[in-house]
Design an enzyme around this catalytic site. Structure first.
Site: not given
Lengths: 622, 622, 622
Positions: A148, A319
């Site tokens: 991320e 995710e």
């Protein structure tokens, strides 16, 4: 482009969080649940390299073997988002600084400055070591680089290290300080520099800095992410044949994902529909209330389509939210069926794989209220039960390639930065402008592709939208001119040069239109149109020899046309947008789903294959 | 006092922003448009003194000559609001610090600390050099010193340099640390000092600092601006016979404009009606919506009247908004006719000159969305067209001197600081209190003069208001006592000593009234009056032997009278205020315009000469 | 426990603020007003020790003598909340730092870091010196240690000094860094430490720190207050037989008051009903408007009951608001009779003494708008008149010991810290949860006792509530198991271990219930119950073999019972809470006051003795 194999499921797992004695059982349960992929290792640096140069491979070797032998394909991660504490002793100045001028300290994650050369070398070092050890391991089928990028506002750093790196970046770009002064227009307020190293980062100035200055800092910051990622790709690529990917986030626009994604094989993202609705959505409270247990369907869809473009057709959800999370202002539970439905929505947009975060809810540390497929005590959670059922349905899903959508929108990260630097109205936001048009197209039942501003052509499409583009490149202008179907431009498209100046011949840089003035509008004060709807936030005054398709009640031209080009002089509200899209579709012979009585069937015909599941489950999504 | 010659128009111009080849044409167009004045040079330091001691005079000589020979009167500026970057190498500690304790860096403008002696010397140096070169140039007819003192919150600095200067200022004021301890009341929380250099600036204290401490810091900060300006006046005055002026801003109250203006010849200000409405007005959203394209007429009017007082009758608008600006939360376009109307409104209040900001919209740097009289491509803007028409009308305007208004309000900058230091209610603001009364008088169709607290007399007036005065001086009390017409005092008038203590005999320092307690009020909880209206925000409990003119429903005295003095014990809302003003007018034999059916004719009769133009153009202003 | 002598009144006095010539008259007037106690000295350090080691005892000796000989009992204070300015020269690093990383400077009060060993020694030194001089003085009948610990957010300091002290504290707690890593779960994001001195304070991390880390910092900070206080108690106790006390504040929860109060004889607090309503209450604007002149009756009552527990039955109000104050967003005057009524309310809750703050309104420094019993000019204020009348009524009040209430709530400071660290919803606040239940019990006309989590037993009670308890101790669990009447638990009770992890067998740590998931709720989205009311903010999903007393409309279990234990799975709104309490009372045979038609009589029967006075004065309190 897009999916060419059957959809698959996976999960994120942290063997270092659990006793080794349960790994085998965990792996077996994953397989029995129908999962194919397992991601590991992303935050494990402190357990891999316990002291500088001191490695503990045993546990990781055994974890990979245990998972792989159970039949799972392993996604190995480089743990560079969480350098161990000892790293700060080696590089005390590696921390990013916030806009208030303070170091952002150790104690959570992403505690590094992208522009720190020493840490970049460390990241390459650990990547190379991991690649050398596991690059040819047959269980390792993909690599996630870092985690991320940009999350927690970490793209922008105002550290001395960043300041120095910015000077080099500027010198590369401008060659001489005189050229920089000229192109930035530093004469304006006696802001001329004599040397690059005099230039401050654009925080903490007395009033707003020069937008050219601020914009270059944004470009620089994005380039640091690109370079950090590229260095790791360069280290890893020779050591493995597995696919390389990164897991992006929702509505993070501080770096150019197209640039970062260029050397990667697959784009993935982390989709938290309920968290994002509460935390990153412009929707009003009524919308949020209505969607508090399902999320904003268009928000997920937009990112699916965006990352399909970033991945050049190949994309995953790495995710996916499996239940309540811990980080939004409110954290409700998903409606029954939603976890399964979100996965199906992703597959309908062409996802190859959907992984869930995480296997077992962690009872300790920061995310102890973040649901997993298992509860902390190992029992199946609600989400886990849904996924078990979903896995059994996967065979019913098609694996065909997704055809291009008839409609596309150009999304340009630099435009986001530009209009953050110079919003001209408190309400103006580039993402919101693009997303508004995206939602209008979705209301019309249309599938949408996202195009990068560097697209070589607009492909076989009927409508291409380029709203709010900061600055034309010759290439993009050429692609548009070669496109034989309709391009819709404006508002604010092409309104600046790359140097962040008003073009000599005034915006929008299209022959026959001149934007002579711009005004922005209080929320209570839209420009009413003669037909339904109004302009909001932004309205341009133009002189033009194009055909005026529509005028506002006060007679100002609103929609203009010449040849294949349309230009919109303001930001339409939903009523106006729906009306305009309907007209464009009619002209283009594009059937809108809600015209035919079933927008969802229409969507499925366009390749959004799983929407029948969605419809049957989620009649409350409208 | 006030205008004694025909109104004139002018414009702000930055020759250094444009190719020299177009200067002559620009100058000719200015003259043809009917402009008489052109302001130059205010941000040009980096192009005048390219390195320390290295001057480039050629371009500036030629620019002045070109403009002057075209027939324009030139306002030369000292460029001290934008010291070049090299100045920071000479004076690394010259930056102001914000209240959070951070230097405010180079990269925009006003990047200097008023209390920095080294920079003050530099400002004097460049002023002297410019004065020596151009002081006797026949084209230079006025000098602007610096630009918009205090803009961007630059009056208050919390730097170490300011801290040291504050110590000297305190030592000058108090002589001994014991005297300071005594007059501040430092015994209160063991805050006694042993030496001046122990005293911190009043930011970042654990809880609120001593109000005497905070108030002295505010006085000190204002005095730094005064001294900075005075030093430049002292340098320039011997070198020129042209008039000296400064361009103030709207609702900047951090320094005492009467003090700064004392050595100057003319007060000017920069009037941005739409920007100020969005950015600096207390009005509610409904008002802002209704006035989004015309601005708050009273806001401009108040500042016209204020700066007429600061200039001792002589005042200009030096920058007038010509179209949309770039810096407010929303930036709409003015209604058709408004740019002309604003100029006429200024002339009606006695302005000698109205200049527009700026000639040509700059395509680069911070203000590229700020309209000019020309668009960036040199075509006339909407504003430019209006000004062209206006210039042709100037002959119709009278040049007579403006007679004193029958009504005046004392405006005291120190009271603004005092009640910021000690608001006692989140809603209390001195400017708002004064402006409320001003607006009430305007609703009654009355012309208003502003008086400084140092006025020698109240002149030939019927009503003088002194609301919210922090502390009496003997002089002001004497002026009031000598005034034979009515003075209206309160609420909060005279409630502190100069040392920021409650007076020994309690407020308001008038014989026969004692304020025994004060309460402040939630917005939902006004004190209802027996007749129309209520008290809001502030209400005093008094014991008195004055005549009680009016009581609240709960019987508390609200309006008191003795001889020529009235005292108001609270802050009236608009209904109460209108009623009270009507009664005062009736008693004074003052005709209110709305009583006679035409408030504007009344105003014109009182010297507001151009309001007929305003009326004919702007029926939407009410 | 509780009051065993007649109620008494007192006042706070600062002889150093006034000329010595008026002390005797002041003392005489206090006595004549009916006051018995006078508190002095709390901020007088700079006048006692004018330079380090240089003492001025004369004035203080005379002040004590003057007050004592007039018949007043003197409360002497240690002046450690306001170290003189010279103290900073001795200990330049003694200042606390705020969460933004800035020292909080000298210039007001409470400018010290609790963890600074050098300043702690200085506080002990001055305490010992004062104790030696006055400890056996017959006029000194009590000692106040410091003033309002924690006020102005001073419990938490992020200074380097605090960082070092935190390392020692952690080392004491964990013994080894490996143990800390293990118990904090630092493996989670590679947060493992190699040494204690690597650990940062938990501010300025990139994203949220480990909750175990943050929680230990909160415990550490509380322990610093405890240790600071204990050191002073240890110094003073041998020197005096007078009682030792501290004056706490309202809704300050950053340190554990039970721990601080342990070595003290009496708990006192400073009650500002109107200030607290505006500044520290969660009530909505409608409530605040309705109570703007009387305060929130339950807010005072809660703190009276809380500090009765902290003082193990012995408690006073040491500062009571006597009129308008200066520090809230709005500062209205109390309704007529309220000052007297507040005192009676305190006596009804068992207060031994109520003192007023302050004797004479100070005309200088920070609190010049804070009313006293006298105005600054020495005349009686409104509050002073009420107190004069009240003093004459004291004989009518009973002095009997207050019997235990039938109902109690466990209040646990650590739970406040825990849920600030991990709220999981923007609306979740432990104090608010406890206070909601407290208010529900008050609406039912019940007297309430507060119990510390360290209570040895629940006593002779019918109902004990333990909502939102962070973590069970074995002791508290044992006390609950031994309690034969009903205990009501939840929501969120027992949901974490002391190490801030989810318990292995999941919350709430009660046999037969498992909280399998938690969700939090937008304000618009409560969980509707089948009967009146709903759950708000927090709702748990449970699996259980307990009896389900009630389910929500969507069938989720809401109230569970097994034996003497009830468990609530969510946060009831007022309607649900009233219904549940009514049912519990009925089951327990507890008469509710509003059932019998007179809740106040009921309360009086339970020991709230003065409520008849309250009723007669304040029919607007409901």
């Amino acid at each position: 482009m897009a999916r060419t194999r059957k959809p698959e499921l996976g999960v994120c797992y942290y063997p270092e969080h659990w006793p080794e004695t349960i790994w085998a059982d965990d792996a077996q349960r994953m397989v029995e649940m129908g999962l194919s992929w397992v991601r590991i290792g992303e935050f494990a640096w402190s357990r891999i390299e316990t002291e500088p140069g001191q490695f503990e491979w045993g546990w990781l070797d055994r974890a990979i073997k245990t998972l792989g032998q159970a039949g799972l394909k392993v996604i190995m991660s480089t743990p560079t988002a969480t350098p161990p504490r000892w790293m700060l002793d080696r590089h005390p100045d590696m921390l990013a600084w916030d806009a208030a001028g303070r170091p952002r300290t150790f104690g959570s994650r992403r505690h590094y400055d992208f522009s720190h050369a020493g840490y970049r070398d460390e990241a390459v070092r650990i990547t190379s070591i991991l690649g050398s050890r596991y690059g040819r391991d047959p269980h390792i089928r993909a690599w996630q680089l870092d985690n991320e990028y940009g999350c927690h506002d970490t793209t922008l750093s105002y550290s001395p290290v960043a300041r120095n790196a910015f000077h080099s970046w500027l010198e590369d770009r401008y060659g001489s300080i005189d050229a920089l002064n000229e192109r930035w227009g530093n004469v304006f307020w006696s802001m001329d520099y004599q040397a690059f190293d005099q230039i401050e980062l654009p925080n903490l100035t007395v009033t707003e800095p020069n937008p050219s200055h601020a914009m270059d800092f944004r470009r620089f910051a994005s380039d640091q992410v690109v370079a950090f990622n590229q260095a790791k790709v360069d280290a890893l690529r020779p050591l493995t044949d597995a696919e390389l990917l990164h897991n992006y986030m929702g509505r993070i626009t501080d770096f150019d994902h197209f640039d970062v994604g260029q050397p990667l094989d697959i784009a993935t993202w982390d989709s938290y529909p309920l968290g994002f609705l509460e935390d990153r959505s412009d929707r009003d409270d009524a919308f949020k209330y209505a969607h508090m247990r399902c999320g904003d369907p268009d928000f997920q869809a937009f990112h699916h389509d965006l990352y399909r473009a970033v991945g050049r057709g190949r994309w995953w959800v790495l995710e996916q939210q499996p239940g309540p999370v811990n980080w939004a202002p409110h954290n409700p539970a998903p409606a029954p069926g939603m976890v399964r439905l979100w996965a199906l929505e992703a597959f309908a947009h062409g996802a190859e794989v959907v992984c869930f975060f995480r296997w077992r809810q962690a009872p300790f540390a920061q995310e102890q209220n973040h649901a997993g497929l298992l509860r902390p005590d190992g029992e199946l959670s609600e989400g886990g039960r849904e996924i078990t059922a979903l896995a059994a349905e996967l065979d019913r899903l098609p694996g065909d390639e997704l055809p291009p959508a008839r409609v596309a929108i150009v999304f340009d990260y630099a435009s986001q930065w530009a209009w953050e630097v110079q919003p001209q109205d408190r309400q103006f936001d580039y993402f919101r402008l693009v997303f508004d048009i995206y939602c209008g197209l979705r209301r019309a039942g249309l599938a949408v592709d996202i195009l990068p501003p560097s697209a070589n052509n607009f492909g076989d499409r009927d409508l291409v939208f380029i709203p709010g583009l900061f600055a034309w490149t010759d290439a993009l202008r050429g692609v548009m001119q070669n496109f034989t179907e309709r391009t819709i431009l404006g508002p604010r498209t092409g309104s600046r040069t790359e140097d962040f100046s008003v073009p000599d011949d005034l915006p929008p840089g299209l022959s026959g239109i001149t934007v002579s003035a711009v005004e922005t509008l209080r929320p209570e004060a839209p420009i009413e149109l003669a037909e339904a709807g109004s302009l909001q936030i932004w309205s341009e005054q133009v002189s033009t020899d194009w055909v005026v398709l529509e005028r506002a009640l006060d007679d100002r031209p609103v929609r203009l046309r010449q040849g294949t080009l349309d230009y919109w002089t303001g930001w339409p509200d939903a009523k106006a947008l729906d009306r305009w899209i309907a007209q464009l579709c009619e002209e283009a012979g594009l059937a809108m789903a809600h015209q035919s009585g079933s927008r969802r069937i229409q969507r499925i015909a366009q390749g959004h294959l799983a929407m029948d599941y969605i419809t049957s489950q989620a009649s409350f999504i409208e």
